[in-house]
Write a protein that holds these residues in place. Sequence first.
Motif, PDB file in Angstrom:
ATOM      1  N   TRP A   8      88.246  -7.369  61.107  1.00  0.00           N
ATOM      2  CA  TRP A   8      89.386  -6.987  60.222  1.00  0.00           C
ATOM      3  C   TRP A   8      90.459  -8.014  60.070  1.00  0.00           C
ATOM      4  CZ3 TRP A   8      88.772  -2.830  57.276  1.00  0.00           C
ATOM      5  CH2 TRP A   8      87.915  -1.823  57.866  1.00  0.00           C
ATOM      6  N   TYR A   9      90.892  -8.288  58.858  1.00  0.00           N
ATOM      7  CA  TYR A   9      92.017  -9.178  58.400  1.00  0.00           C
ATOM      8  C   TYR A   9      93.120  -8.523  57.925  1.00  0.00           C
ATOM      9  CZ  TYR A   9      88.397 -12.483  59.194  1.00  0.00           C
ATOM     10  OH  TYR A   9      87.226 -13.308  59.700  1.00  0.00           O
ATOM     11  N   LYS A  10      94.781  -8.735  58.501  1.00  0.00           N
ATOM     12  CA  LYS A  10      95.561  -8.069  57.949  1.00  0.00           C
ATOM     13  C   LYS A  10      95.955  -8.882  56.646  1.00  0.00           C
ATOM     14  CE  LYS A  10      99.704  -6.590  60.147  1.00  0.00           C
ATOM     15  NZ  LYS A  10     101.134  -7.094  60.842  1.00  0.00           N
ATOM     16  N   SER A  11      96.517  -8.035  55.822  1.00  0.00           N
ATOM     17  CA  SER A  11      96.944  -8.448  54.419  1.00  0.00           C
ATOM     18  C   SER A  11      98.267  -9.463  54.697  1.00  0.00           C
ATOM     19  CB  SER A  11      97.331  -7.424  53.711  1.00  0.00           C
ATOM     20  OG  SER A  11      98.034  -7.860  52.304  1.00  0.00           O
ATOM     21  N   SER A  14     101.431  -7.669  54.093  1.00  0.00           N
ATOM     22  CA  SER A  14     101.892  -6.744  54.921  1.00  0.00           C
ATOM     23  C   SER A  14     103.023  -7.137  55.543  1.00  0.00           C
ATOM     24  CB  SER A  14     100.831  -6.355  56.261  1.00  0.00           C
ATOM     25  OG  SER A  14      99.841  -5.846  55.621  1.00  0.00           O
ATOM     26  N   CYS A  21     101.059  -1.896  57.063  1.00  0.00           N
ATOM     27  CA  CYS A  21      99.901  -2.798  57.171  1.00  0.00           C
ATOM     28  C   CYS A  21      98.319  -2.370  56.565  1.00  0.00           C
ATOM     29  CB  CYS A  21      99.781  -3.048  58.719  1.00  0.00           C
ATOM     30  SG  CYS A  21     101.180  -3.542  59.595  1.00  0.00           S
ATOM     31  N   GLU A  23      94.509  -3.699  56.318  1.00  0.00           N
ATOM     32  CA  GLU A  23      93.668  -4.628  56.684  1.00  0.00           C
ATOM     33  C   GLU A  23      92.295  -4.385  55.905  1.00  0.00           C
ATOM     34  OE1 GLU A  23      94.529  -4.972  61.293  1.00  0.00           O
ATOM     35  OE2 GLU A  23      93.313  -3.031  60.898  1.00  0.00           O
ATOM     36  N   ALA A  25      88.094  -6.005  55.705  1.00  0.00           N
ATOM     37  CA  ALA A  25      86.825  -6.652  56.576  1.00  0.00           C
ATOM     38  C   ALA A  25      85.960  -6.859  55.194  1.00  0.00           C
ATOM     39  CB  ALA A  25      86.270  -5.633  57.276  1.00  0.00           C
ATOM     40  N   SER A  36      96.025  -0.137  59.100  1.00  0.00           N
ATOM     41  CA  SER A  36      95.998  -0.436  60.419  1.00  0.00           C
ATOM     42  C   SER A  36      97.030   0.568  61.482  1.00  0.00           C
ATOM     43  CB  SER A  36      96.403  -1.619  60.536  1.00  0.00           C
ATOM     44  OG  SER A  36      97.856  -2.175  60.303  1.00  0.00           O
ATOM     45  N   HIS A  43      87.859   4.180  57.211  1.00  0.00           N
ATOM     46  CA  HIS A  43      88.245   3.154  56.323  1.00  0.00           C
ATOM     47  C   HIS A  43      87.387   3.493  54.750  1.00  0.00           C
ATOM     48  CE1 HIS A  43      84.296   1.710  57.840  1.00  0.00           C
ATOM     49  NE2 HIS A  43      84.329   1.145  56.614  1.00  0.00           N
TER      50      HIS A  43
END
Length: 61
Positions: A8-11, A14, A21, A23, A25, A36, A43
């Motif tokens: 997972w990667y945070k935008s 955000s 937040c 996120e 993937a 998040s 999801h």
Amino acid sequence: MSTTELAWYKSSYSGSSGDSCVEVAITEQTICVRDSKDLGRPHFAVGRSEWSQFVGFVTEG
């Protein structure tokens, strides 16, 4: 694929205060998105072409 198997990667959009937040993937076939702040909720996943259409629509305003 389970949530724990995804990277997972945070935008980048955000907020730094952690109050908005999102996120993502990325898998071979889909883009998965989650909140998040509430990892107990599932999801959602969309196909790559649908994601591209969505991003294009958002960036065009």
